[in-house]
Write a protein that holds these residues in place. Structure first.
Motif, PDB file in Angstrom:
ATOM      1  N   ASP A 116       1.116  -1.121   0.343  1.00 36.68           N
ATOM      2  CA  ASP A 116       0.339  -0.278  -0.124  1.00 36.68           C
ATOM      3  C   ASP A 116       1.278   1.011  -0.504  1.00 36.68           C
ATOM      4  O   ASP A 116       0.543   2.174  -0.914  1.00 36.68           O
ATOM      5  CB  ASP A 116      -1.421  -0.266   0.886  1.00 36.68           C
ATOM      6  CG  ASP A 116      -1.851   1.473   1.234  1.00 36.68           C
ATOM      7  OD1 ASP A 116      -2.673   1.547   0.822  1.00 36.68           O
ATOM      8  OD2 ASP A 116      -1.640   1.983   2.419  1.00 36.68           O
ATOM      9  N   HIS A 194      -3.898  -0.803  -8.368  1.00 39.13           N
ATOM     10  CA  HIS A 194      -5.106  -0.088  -7.744  1.00 39.13           C
ATOM     11  C   HIS A 194      -5.677  -1.205  -6.909  1.00 39.13           C
ATOM     12  O   HIS A 194      -5.773  -1.263  -5.311  1.00 39.13           O
ATOM     13  CB  HIS A 194      -5.889   1.112  -7.631  1.00 39.13           C
ATOM     14  CG  HIS A 194      -6.864   1.915  -6.715  1.00 39.13           C
ATOM     15  ND1 HIS A 194      -7.801   1.139  -5.670  1.00 39.13           N
ATOM     16  CD2 HIS A 194      -5.821   2.997  -6.519  1.00 39.13           C
ATOM     17  CE1 HIS A 194      -8.425   2.585  -5.183  1.00 39.13           C
ATOM     18  NE2 HIS A 194      -7.269   3.397  -5.786  1.00 39.13           N
ATOM     19  N   ARG A 198      -4.341  -3.013  -2.584  1.00 41.22           N
ATOM     20  CA  ARG A 198      -5.873  -2.655  -2.337  1.00 41.22           C
ATOM     21  C   ARG A 198      -5.933  -3.208  -0.538  1.00 41.22           C
ATOM     22  O   ARG A 198      -6.727  -2.880   0.144  1.00 41.22           O
ATOM     23  CB  ARG A 198      -7.148  -1.974  -2.485  1.00 41.22           C
ATOM     24  CG  ARG A 198      -8.186  -1.461  -2.050  1.00 41.22           C
ATOM     25  CD  ARG A 198      -9.312  -1.119  -2.936  1.00 41.22           C
ATOM     26  NE  ARG A 198     -10.157  -0.560  -2.499  1.00 41.22           N
ATOM     27  CZ  ARG A 198     -11.161  -0.462  -2.764  1.00 41.22           C
ATOM     28  NH1 ARG A 198     -11.440  -1.105  -2.763  1.00 41.22           N
ATOM     29  NH2 ARG A 198     -11.836  -0.145  -1.944  1.00 41.22           N
ATOM     30  N   ARG A 201      -6.101  -1.426   2.711  1.00 41.37           N
ATOM     31  CA  ARG A 201      -7.201  -0.425   3.352  1.00 41.37           C
ATOM     32  C   ARG A 201      -8.317  -1.377   3.773  1.00 41.37           C
ATOM     33  O   ARG A 201      -9.349  -1.203   3.803  1.00 41.37           O
ATOM     34  CB  ARG A 201      -7.172   0.352   2.066  1.00 41.37           C
ATOM     35  CG  ARG A 201      -5.471   1.134   1.964  1.00 41.37           C
ATOM     36  CD  ARG A 201      -5.931   2.405   1.463  1.00 41.37           C
ATOM     37  NE  ARG A 201      -4.375   2.623   1.856  1.00 41.37           N
ATOM     38  CZ  ARG A 201      -4.316   4.265   1.280  1.00 41.37           C
ATOM     39  NH1 ARG A 201      -5.502   5.137   0.763  1.00 41.37           N
ATOM     40  NH2 ARG A 201      -3.636   4.152   0.442  1.00 41.37           N
ATOM     41  N   THR A 226      -9.748  -9.827  -3.034  1.00 39.72           N
ATOM     42  CA  THR A 226     -10.234  -8.343  -3.701  1.00 39.72           C
ATOM     43  C   THR A 226     -10.005  -8.269  -5.405  1.00 39.72           C
ATOM     44  O   THR A 226     -10.797  -7.295  -5.372  1.00 39.72           O
ATOM     45  CB  THR A 226      -8.590  -7.152  -3.408  1.00 39.72           C
ATOM     46  OG1 THR A 226      -8.752  -7.813  -1.667  1.00 39.72           O
ATOM     47  CG2 THR A 226      -9.251  -6.004  -3.676  1.00 39.72           C
TER      48      THR A 226
END
Length: 280
Positions: A116, A194, A198, A201, A226
């Motif tokens: 991240d 991205h 991720r 998060r 994800t």
């Protein structure tokens, strides 16, 4: 060993590629914790097998109690500096973190945190990149060209979120608890990378037992779900990888001294087998 790994990248996949480098890392590096499943990363092969056999007989906790000096030496670390990283990577954007400043439940959480942070560094650069490459810094690359791979991508394919992954038999694998995906190396466009970076998060999803997060952040599973949830197209990355270029193993002479010190006043058959394995 990130220095040797970087050289292997320059000679293979990065040849002819114009790129910026973003590094997020821990300040402490060098040592590898001595654990049975990866004992050969620290010990010579014969000694690693003898160590694993002793763990099978006595249990891992008991073996740790028997060899405190050996385990301490294996996990000892050196500190990395900005100057050392710039010497290897050139004018890279860097973040060096102290593990003590954070609370992590697992090594998987540590990995996702650094992923991240590195991607955040790339976004802060303020440049628009065609593609992004995420790679574990001690991963050896033996053959392959990113320039050729990128050139072969269809124009329409690169408009959709996509990730190409390497270092496992296939991009998707079905494990005992669901989908898994390779996490050590990936090439993608902005939307794909991205999503790839991720999971850190999304760690709050663990409390809701969302698929891929039932057991907290899990390197291969959380990443797979994800990407699946983000409708990211996943394919294989045709790069030939080697192993992890770990720092040099402990020297046999030093290992012998450590084992002998830990076995002083005891020297049973397990100690004897471990010492004799150093001469195999």
């Amino acid at each position: 060993d990130y220095v040797r790994a970087w050289r292997s990248w320059q000679q293979t996949m990065l040849h002819g590629v114009d790129c910026d480098v973003f590094v997020a890392t821990w300040r402490k590096r060098g040592g590898k914790e001595l654990v049975p499943v990866h004992a050969d990363r620290v010990l010579p092969l014969a000694c690693a097998r003898a160590y694993q056999a002793q763990v099978a007989d006595l249990g891992e906790e008991q073996v740790r109690i028997r060899y405190p000096s050996l385990h301490a030496a294996a996990s000892s670390s050196l500190e990395v500096t900005n100057a050392e990283l710039h010497e290897t990577y050139g004018p890279a954007d860097l973040e060096i973190h102290d593990e003590g400043d954070h609370q992590f439940a697992s090594n998987d959480e540590k990995m996702f945190f650094l992923m991240d942070r590195a991607f955040e560094l790339a976004q802060r650069k303020g440049r628009i990149y065609d593609f992004y490459l995420r790679i574990r810094p001690d991963k050896e690359i033996r053959a392959g060209s990113l320039a050729a791979i990128i050139q072969a991508l269809s124009p329409t394919a690169s408009r959709e979120p996509f990730i190409l992954t390497g270092d496992m038999p296939g991009p998707w694998l079905m494990g005992p608890h669901g989908l898994h995906i390779a996490d050590q190396m990936a090439l993608g466009n902005f939307a794909g990378m991205h999503a790839f970076c991720r999971p850190w998060r999304l760690r709050g999803l663990a409390a809701k037992k969302v698929a891929g997060f039932e057991f907290g952040l899990h390197a291969h599973r959380s990443l797979a779900y994800t990407l699946l949830g983000g409708a990211v197209r996943v394919g294989p990355l045709p790069i030939t990888v080697g192993g992890l270029l770990s720092p040099d193993r402990l020297e046999p002479s030093r290992l012998a001294a450590l084992i002998a010190a830990d076995a002083a006043g005891r020297m049973d058959r397990h100690d004897d087998l471990l010492l004799r394995s150093l001469h195999s």
